[in-house]
Design a protein around this motif. Structure first.
Motif, PDB file in Angstrom:
ATOM      1  N   ARG A  20      39.658  37.392  45.869  1.00  0.00           N
ATOM      2  CA  ARG A  20      40.331  38.640  46.123  1.00  0.00           C
ATOM      3  C   ARG A  20      39.325  39.760  46.376  1.00  0.00           C
ATOM      4  O   ARG A  20      39.516  40.608  47.236  1.00  0.00           O
ATOM      5  CB  ARG A  20      41.216  39.002  44.929  1.00  0.00           C
ATOM      6  CG  ARG A  20      42.317  39.999  45.303  1.00  0.00           C
ATOM      7  CD  ARG A  20      43.057  40.483  44.093  1.00  0.00           C
ATOM      8  NE  ARG A  20      42.129  40.964  43.093  1.00  0.00           N
ATOM      9  CZ  ARG A  20      41.889  40.364  41.937  1.00  0.00           C
ATOM     10  NH1 ARG A  20      42.544  39.266  41.625  1.00  0.00           N
ATOM     11  NH2 ARG A  20      41.010  40.836  41.089  1.00  0.00           N
ATOM     12  N   GLU A  23      38.016  39.566  49.813  1.00  0.00           N
ATOM     13  CA  GLU A  23      38.989  40.026  50.778  1.00  0.00           C
ATOM     14  C   GLU A  23      39.066  41.551  50.778  1.00  0.00           C
ATOM     15  O   GLU A  23      39.136  42.185  51.820  1.00  0.00           O
ATOM     16  CB  GLU A  23      40.348  39.415  50.441  1.00  0.00           C
ATOM     17  CG  GLU A  23      41.274  39.377  51.649  1.00  0.00           C
ATOM     18  CD  GLU A  23      42.593  38.715  51.315  1.00  0.00           C
ATOM     19  OE1 GLU A  23      42.577  37.671  50.638  1.00  0.00           O
ATOM     20  OE2 GLU A  23      43.635  39.255  51.711  1.00  0.00           O
ATOM     21  N   ALA A  26      36.288  43.188  52.599  1.00  0.00           N
ATOM     22  CA  ALA A  26      36.529  43.173  54.050  1.00  0.00           C
ATOM     23  C   ALA A  26      37.523  44.278  54.431  1.00  0.00           C
ATOM     24  O   ALA A  26      37.317  45.015  55.412  1.00  0.00           O
ATOM     25  CB  ALA A  26      37.064  41.815  54.471  1.00  0.00           C
ATOM     26  N   GLU A  27      38.582  44.413  53.598  1.00  0.00           N
ATOM     27  CA  GLU A  27      39.608  45.415  53.900  1.00  0.00           C
ATOM     28  C   GLU A  27      39.010  46.818  53.848  1.00  0.00           C
ATOM     29  O   GLU A  27      39.257  47.671  54.706  1.00  0.00           O
ATOM     30  CB  GLU A  27      40.763  45.283  52.903  1.00  0.00           C
ATOM     31  CG  GLU A  27      41.973  46.115  53.310  1.00  0.00           C
ATOM     32  CD  GLU A  27      43.153  45.913  52.383  1.00  0.00           C
ATOM     33  OE1 GLU A  27      43.017  45.164  51.382  1.00  0.00           O
ATOM     34  OE2 GLU A  27      44.213  46.499  52.646  1.00  0.00           O
ATOM     35  N   HIS A  31      38.637  49.685  56.690  1.00  0.00           N
ATOM     36  CA  HIS A  31      39.102  51.042  56.465  1.00  0.00           C
ATOM     37  C   HIS A  31      38.032  52.054  56.846  1.00  0.00           C
ATOM     38  O   HIS A  31      38.275  53.009  57.600  1.00  0.00           O
ATOM     39  CB  HIS A  31      39.479  51.191  54.982  1.00  0.00           C
ATOM     40  CG  HIS A  31      39.789  52.599  54.575  1.00  0.00           C
ATOM     41  ND1 HIS A  31      41.078  53.043  54.441  1.00  0.00           N
ATOM     42  CD2 HIS A  31      38.995  53.666  54.276  1.00  0.00           C
ATOM     43  CE1 HIS A  31      41.068  54.299  54.063  1.00  0.00           C
ATOM     44  NE2 HIS A  31      39.792  54.702  53.955  1.00  0.00           N
ATOM     45  N   HIS A  35      37.948  54.890  59.888  1.00  0.00           N
ATOM     46  CA  HIS A  35      37.734  56.299  59.583  1.00  0.00           C
ATOM     47  C   HIS A  35      36.517  56.839  60.335  1.00  0.00           C
ATOM     48  O   HIS A  35      36.547  57.922  60.934  1.00  0.00           O
ATOM     49  CB  HIS A  35      37.561  56.468  58.071  1.00  0.00           C
ATOM     50  CG  HIS A  35      37.857  57.865  57.604  1.00  0.00           C
ATOM     51  ND1 HIS A  35      38.084  58.166  56.291  1.00  0.00           N
ATOM     52  CD2 HIS A  35      37.962  59.043  58.279  1.00  0.00           C
ATOM     53  CE1 HIS A  35      38.324  59.448  56.171  1.00  0.00           C
ATOM     54  NE2 HIS A  35      38.256  60.011  57.380  1.00  0.00           N
ATOM     55  N   LYS A  56      36.071  60.875  51.353  1.00  0.00           N
ATOM     56  CA  LYS A  56      37.528  60.944  51.430  1.00  0.00           C
ATOM     57  C   LYS A  56      38.170  59.778  50.634  1.00  0.00           C
ATOM     58  O   LYS A  56      39.248  59.912  50.064  1.00  0.00           O
ATOM     59  CB  LYS A  56      37.953  60.868  52.907  1.00  0.00           C
ATOM     60  CG  LYS A  56      39.339  61.414  53.163  1.00  0.00           C
ATOM     61  CD  LYS A  56      39.289  62.936  53.235  1.00  0.00           C
ATOM     62  CE  LYS A  56      40.667  63.583  53.255  1.00  0.00           C
ATOM     63  NZ  LYS A  56      41.536  63.314  52.170  1.00  0.00           N
ATOM     64  N   LEU A  57      37.414  58.672  50.645  1.00  0.00           N
ATOM     65  CA  LEU A  57      37.911  57.493  49.907  1.00  0.00           C
ATOM     66  C   LEU A  57      37.877  57.753  48.403  1.00  0.00           C
ATOM     67  O   LEU A  57      38.671  57.214  47.648  1.00  0.00           O
ATOM     68  CB  LEU A  57      37.024  56.295  50.247  1.00  0.00           C
ATOM     69  CG  LEU A  57      37.505  54.926  49.778  1.00  0.00           C
ATOM     70  CD1 LEU A  57      38.731  54.505  50.566  1.00  0.00           C
ATOM     71  CD2 LEU A  57      36.416  53.898  49.932  1.00  0.00           C
ATOM     72  N   GLY A  58      36.942  58.617  47.979  1.00  0.00           N
ATOM     73  CA  GLY A  58      36.770  58.849  46.538  1.00  0.00           C
ATOM     74  C   GLY A  58      35.716  57.929  45.955  1.00  0.00           C
ATOM     75  O   GLY A  58      35.776  57.573  44.792  1.00  0.00           O
ATOM     76  N   THR A  63      36.772  52.934  43.769  1.00  0.00           N
ATOM     77  CA  THR A  63      37.882  52.293  44.458  1.00  0.00           C
ATOM     78  C   THR A  63      37.939  50.808  44.099  1.00  0.00           C
ATOM     79  O   THR A  63      38.984  50.257  43.758  1.00  0.00           O
ATOM     80  CB  THR A  63      37.727  52.452  45.988  1.00  0.00           C
ATOM     81  OG1 THR A  63      37.545  53.831  46.262  1.00  0.00           O
ATOM     82  CG2 THR A  63      38.951  51.931  46.702  1.00  0.00           C
ATOM     83  N   ALA A  66      39.176  50.403  40.540  1.00  0.00           N
ATOM     84  CA  ALA A  66      40.617  50.624  40.389  1.00  0.00           C
ATOM     85  C   ALA A  66      41.382  49.422  40.944  1.00  0.00           C
ATOM     86  O   ALA A  66      42.364  48.961  40.353  1.00  0.00           O
ATOM     87  CB  ALA A  66      41.041  51.892  41.122  1.00  0.00           C
ATOM     88  N   TYR A  67      40.889  48.927  42.079  1.00  0.00           N
ATOM     89  CA  TYR A  67      41.564  47.796  42.699  1.00  0.00           C
ATOM     90  C   TYR A  67      41.461  46.565  41.803  1.00  0.00           C
ATOM     91  O   TYR A  67      42.429  45.846  41.591  1.00  0.00           O
ATOM     92  CB  TYR A  67      40.910  47.524  44.054  1.00  0.00           C
ATOM     93  CG  TYR A  67      41.674  46.543  44.900  1.00  0.00           C
ATOM     94  CD1 TYR A  67      42.744  46.976  45.679  1.00  0.00           C
ATOM     95  CD2 TYR A  67      41.334  45.204  44.936  1.00  0.00           C
ATOM     96  CE1 TYR A  67      43.458  46.091  46.454  1.00  0.00           C
ATOM     97  CE2 TYR A  67      42.038  44.296  45.703  1.00  0.00           C
ATOM     98  CZ  TYR A  67      43.106  44.746  46.473  1.00  0.00           C
ATOM     99  OH  TYR A  67      43.811  43.866  47.237  1.00  0.00           O
ATOM    100  N   ARG A  70      43.784  46.714  38.893  1.00  0.00           N
ATOM    101  CA  ARG A  70      45.173  46.437  39.255  1.00  0.00           C
ATOM    102  C   ARG A  70      45.336  44.943  39.578  1.00  0.00           C
ATOM    103  O   ARG A  70      46.395  44.371  39.383  1.00  0.00           O
ATOM    104  CB  ARG A  70      45.546  47.290  40.469  1.00  0.00           C
ATOM    105  CG  ARG A  70      46.958  47.111  40.950  1.00  0.00           C
ATOM    106  CD  ARG A  70      47.954  47.554  39.907  1.00  0.00           C
ATOM    107  NE  ARG A  70      49.067  46.623  39.879  1.00  0.00           N
ATOM    108  CZ  ARG A  70      50.142  46.750  39.096  1.00  0.00           C
ATOM    109  NH1 ARG A  70      50.222  47.762  38.251  1.00  0.00           N
ATOM    110  NH2 ARG A  70      51.102  45.889  39.141  1.00  0.00           N
ATOM    111  N   GLY A  71      44.283  44.321  40.069  1.00  0.00           N
ATOM    112  CA  GLY A  71      44.380  42.927  40.515  1.00  0.00           C
ATOM    113  C   GLY A  71      44.534  41.946  39.379  1.00  0.00           C
ATOM    114  O   GLY A  71      45.150  40.903  39.512  1.00  0.00           O
TER     115      GLY A  71
END
Lengths: 890, 114
Positions: A20, A23, A26-27, A31, A35, A56-58, A63, A66-67, A70-71
């Motif tokens: 994950r 992946e 890559a995502e 992004h 941008h 802008k992404l923070g 990031t 946080a991902y 959540r994963g």
């Protein structure tokens, strides 16, 4: 629903972590590119475009973080991480891990196994409805110490009492009966009243209880059969209901089947329940005017205690006493006790002792685990300080410690359960038959849970303590600081451990010595080369005294001509068990003398024997010749007294030729002439003092075989042979089978029979011995751990001392003194505790005092020696410290 | 107006779902841009917070994703609504309208003296 789905996804996410993240990388990259492209189109330089995109992404890492959170389930993820970390730690330090796991295994295993046994004995629910309200009641006297009743009194009490909701009875003696069908068998058949099952709160699984008309003389012949008999003989066929089976040759209709878990309140075997069919008015005058003997059980009314019931029965008891002949009246007492007490009798003390022992072992084990974890915690202070300095929160550190402790406890618990299963099998194999229900015992889930929780608690408690302390910055400096509070605590623990193991060792030694005394005592007879065969003749097949006499005459004649057989004797019982029919000393009447005053003497044992009896058991005749072969058919009945009885009856006189009569109430009995005095024999079991005894000759006359229920139908044949016992046993079986193929024979060497009586003390001694050894080993390991730890903490100090000129001997002394101090305190506390604890053992000890100085001294010396040895190893290490290295280290 | 409003708790998911419903399958960057534009640049959105929200919606089964290529030939992951996602959107929309209506009434009432 949706949240469950999300959770599931997150849970599986733990395991597909890497995929994950790749992946997502890559995502994220895609992004950013999108941008950046847009920013460049808007006129930025590529570098500024990228900077703006990330801004802008923070931030990239937040990031990702946080991902990731959540994963997966971050909480679980941490645990997994902690587990992996702990396992790495365990692998790095296998000795520590193994010690803890082994300690826990011993503690949990032994506790679980013993709890499983004890729980059945002390706390199991009896298989009756509201069993706590069931009591056993009746009269006791010196000849029968288990409560009983006589019909006449029983009917009076039952009619007048108010303490019980119901009262019921079974026949005092459970007899054998023969199933005389295609598949004949000797069965155990208690006779009970119709109120028996309702009082116990039991209903048949099939059919019904007895009806009132079935308990009257001349009523229909009916029976309830046990579940076991239903299974083995009738294949659980429901068609058994109302079928007629043949018991002792007469047809009996089966009206019901008992539940599988049914057991008689006195725990004797019961294959067939038969109704007591008597006319109560007639029964009042039967059996010498007192009614037939019964065992009585009753159900207390709600809110009535056993003591209250006993008090309420007092007037009835007094009324009964007034009807008992005045010369024996004083000997009768009222006894009311709960059914559980009735069943447990002397076993419950054993059970409590076991429980005490195993709890002590568990305490020692927990103390060891605590001490080991504390030592480890102290050694890891620096690691904790480093992690804390790197930003680990205190709760994070605590969670790590918790994971580790729980893991250790779980490993110990699993190993412990395996050990418990093994131990339980061992217990069942070596336990005496006198401990009830043992064959039904299995590992109980509740008990496993209990011990595992206990283990985890002890692990958590002591594993967490060091982690909860805020690591101080000083620890980062690299100096190992002795955590004094822990060290003191551990020393206290070791003192407690040594004291506890001292108690265990003392108890075990006392029990072992008591057991040795039992085994080695002089029985007054010889048990070598002697085989015994116990045979009970069925009432149906041998209805008359003559038929019994014929059977034994034929059998002994056959046996006498067997290969290698030198002697054959027949008697109703054999020592060291008590005689079947004893009497009171005061009932002996001596010709030409006034009767004894009531209440003198005590109990006298008696046996019916054949002339060879004394030679078969090697009991020397101290005076006179004993019985002769020609007495077997004589009209006069000779008698042999034990030395003790002779000296009681005829102090300073020659007993030979004196004439006696027993049971002076029955003056019709003929006088017996004393023809010999035999040496005393252990005749009241192994632990009690021998009682005076007399032997009567069982002549070849039917009258001498006419006796008293089952007792009269059982005889013991003693055979002395020069051949090996199993060969002789086969020969005996063959001879019995030729005479009566359905007759069961119980063959054992006399030695086996005697040794069986010592089964319970052996069991106690073995188990407590095992626990004592375990506790001892754990305590010594604990002591070693503390001393070794203290040496490792004092390496520098010792190095300095040696550098300043301390001799090796001094270093030895320094360390050994510390060990000796702990052991000394432990032993001192242990002696005090032992004195208190062994008081409990007093009633099961034989030939040893509970305050036995020799035992205490031996145990203290053994403990002291072991403690010194345990301290010697670290002392040796301390003495071989190289001062230069010690000073340079750290 | 200098100050941009933060995204209110729980509203981001609704915005994401609505955006995808309006525009069809879309990648994360597209969603982020669209939300910003729709709000008339009044909303301060950290694009990074979008991704955990997308993952959450996917885990709950409202979104499905597959790799594709963007208009300007960049590889990107495209999110689309599932059937349950569509239903959830309707439900959430109704909820939200109700909440705002109630709140509006309250605020209106508070201005009038009793």
């Amino acid at each position: 629903m949706k949240s469950l789905r999300a959770w599931l996804n997150r849970f599986t996410g733990i395991f597909s972590n890497q995929l994950r993240e790749q992946e997502f990388a890559a995502e994220l990259e895609g992004h950013l590119q999108l941008h950046i492209d847009e920013n460049v189109r808007a006129g930025m330089t590529p570098a500024a475009a990228r900077r703006d995109a990330i801004l802008k992404l923070g931030g990239l890492e937040p990031t990702r973080q946080a991902y990731r959170e959540r994963g997966t389930l971050p909480f679980l993820e941490t645990i997994l991480h902690d587990v992996r970390y702990s396992i790495r730690g365990f692998r790095r330090n296998p000795v520590f891990t193994l010690t803890i796991v082994a300690t826990l295994m011993l503690g949990i295993g032994a506790t679980t196994a013993v709890f499983s046994v004890v729980d059945r004995i002390l706390f199991r629910p009896l298989p009756y409805a509201h069993a706590d309200r069931l009591v056993s009641l009746g009269l006791v006297q010196s000849l029968e110490t288990q409560e009983f009743m006589l019909g006449r009194f029983y009917y009076d009490w039952r009619g007048a009492q108010k303490a019980f909701g119901s009262m019921t009875a079974e026949n005092a003696v459970t007899g054998e009966c023969d199933l005389t069908e295609r598949n004949p068998a000797q069965l155990s058949c208690p006779y009970v009243e119709a109120s028996f099952l309702p009082t116990l709160g039991i209903s048949p699984v099939l059919g019904r209880n007895f009806l009132p008309e079935e308990t009257r003389p001349g009523g229909p012949n009916v029976a309830l059969i046990s579940y076991g008999l239903w299974l083995t003989h009738y294949n659980l066929d429901p068609g058994i209901l109302n079928k007629t089976i043949n018991i002792d040759g007469s047809p009996v209709r089966v009206v019901g089947v008992l539940p599988k878990e049914f057991e008689m309140p006195r725990l004797q075997a019961a294959d067939v329940l038969l109704p007591i069919a008597v006319n109560e008015t007639e029964d009042r005058t039967a059996n010498g005017g007192f009614g037939s003997p019964r065992r009585v059980f009753a159900r207390l009314n709600p809110g009535v205690s056993v003591q209250q019931a006993e008090a309420e029965l007092q007037p009835l008891f007094q009324q009964t006493l007034s009807q008992i002949p005045s010369d024996i009246r004083h000997d009768f007492h009222l006894k009311v006790r709960s059914l559980r007490d009735r069943q447990m009798q002397d076993v419950s003390l054993t059970a409590w002792v076991l429980l005490g022992a195993v709890l002590t072992v568990l305490l020692i084990a927990c103390a060891n685990v605590a001490s080991l974890l504390m030592a480890r915690g102290a050694m890891r202070q620096r690691e904790l300080a480093v992690r804390s300095a790197l930003g680990a929160s205190r709760s994070r550190l605590a969670r790590q410690a918790l994971t580790e402790s729980v893991l250790l406890s779980l490993m110990g618990a699993i190993a412990g359960c395996a050990l418990a299963e093994g131990l339980l099998r061992l217990f069942i194999a070596i336990a005496p038959t006198s401990i009830p229900y043992l064959s039904k015992i299995h590992l109980d889930l509740r008990i496993i849970c209990f011990t595992v929780i206990l283990a985890i608690l002890s692990g958590v408690l002591f594993g967490l303590a060091p982690a909860l302390q805020k690591p101080s910055d000083a620890m980062l400096s690299g100096r190992t600081l002795t955590s004094t509070s822990h060290a003191t605590m551990r020393q206290w623990l070791v003192v407690a451990q040594i004291a506890a193991s001292m108690v265990l060792l003392t108890g075990a030694t006392l029990l072992l010595r008591s057991f040795r005394n039992l085994e080695d005592q002089n029985l007054g007879m010889s048990t070598d080369n002697t085989l015994t065969a116990s045979i009970t003749l069925g009432e149906h097949s041998y209805p008359t005294p003559q038929s019994k006499l014929n059977f034994y005459q034929q059998l002994t004649t056959r046996l006498r001509f067997g290969p290698g057989i030198t002697l054959v004797s027949v008697s109703d019982t054999i020592p060291p068990g008590g005689g079947g029919l004893g009497g009171r000393f005061e009932e002996i009447a001596v010709a030409g003398r006034p009767l004894f005053t009531p209440g003198t003497g005590g109990v006298v044992a008696s046996r019916l024997v054949s002339p060879e009896y004394f030679r078969a058991l090697n009991i020397p005749m101290v005076q006179g010749n004993g019985f002769r072969e020609e007495d077997m058919t004589a009209s006069q009945r000779p008698i042999v007294l034990s030395k003790r009885l002779a000296s009681l009856l005829f102090p300073g006189q020659n007993p030979l030729g004196q004439r006696l009569r027993f049971d002076r109430l029955m003056s019709t009995e003929a006088w017996s002439t004393v023809v010999g005095v035999a040496a005393d024999v252990k005749n009241s079991g192994l632990t009690k003092e021998e009682v005076p005894e007399y032997y009567r000759l069982r002549r070849n006359l039917p009258g001498d075989w006419e006796c008293c229920g089952t007792w009269g139908r059982t005889s013991v044949i003693v055979v002395r042979s020069s051949l090996p016992p199993d060969q002789t046993a086969r020969w005996i079986r063959m001879q019995v089978a030729t005479l009566d193929p359905t007759l069961p024979v119980d063959i054992a060497t006399l030695h086996q029979r005697v040794s069986k009586l010592a089964d319970q003390p052996r069991f106690q001694a073995l188990l407590i011995g095992f626990f004592a050894a375990t506790g001892f080993a754990l305590a010594i390991i604990g002591l070693y751990g503390v001393i070794a730890y203290s040496v490792s903490q004092r390496t520098r100090e010792i190095g300095v001392r040696m550098a300043l000129g301390a001799q090796r001997a001094c270093v030895y002394q320094l360390v050994l003194k510390e060990g000796a101090r702990l052991a000394g305190w432990g032993i001192a506390a242990g002696i005090a505790c032992s004195l208190a604890a062994t008081l409990l053992l007093r009633s099961i000890l034989f030939g040893v005092q509970s305050w036995d100085v020799a035992t205490l001294a031996t145990v203290a010396i053994v403990l002291a020696a072991a403690s010194l040895l345990a301290s010697y190893i670290p002392a040796h290490r301390a003495a071989s410290i190289n001062p230069v290295e010690a000073l340079r280290a750290e | 107006m200098n100050e941009k409003a933060d995204v209110k708790q729980g509203t981001l998911a609704l915005m994401v779902l609505k955006t995808i419903e309006t525009l069809g399958p879309l990648h994360g960057y597209g969603i982020a841009r669209r939300i910003e534009q729709t709000s008339g640049d009044l909303l301060s959105l950290n694009y990074g917070t979008l991704y955990p929200a997308l993952l959450k919606l996917e885990q709950e089964g409202y979104l499905a994703s597959e790799w594709g290529v963007s208009d300007n030939n960049r590889k990107a992951k495209f999110y689309k609504l599932t059937r349950t996602g569509r239903r959830q959107l309707e439900k959430e929309t109704r909820n939200w309208e109700q909440t705002t209506a109630i709140l509006a009434r309250f605020l209106a009432g508070a201005e009038e003296p009793l």
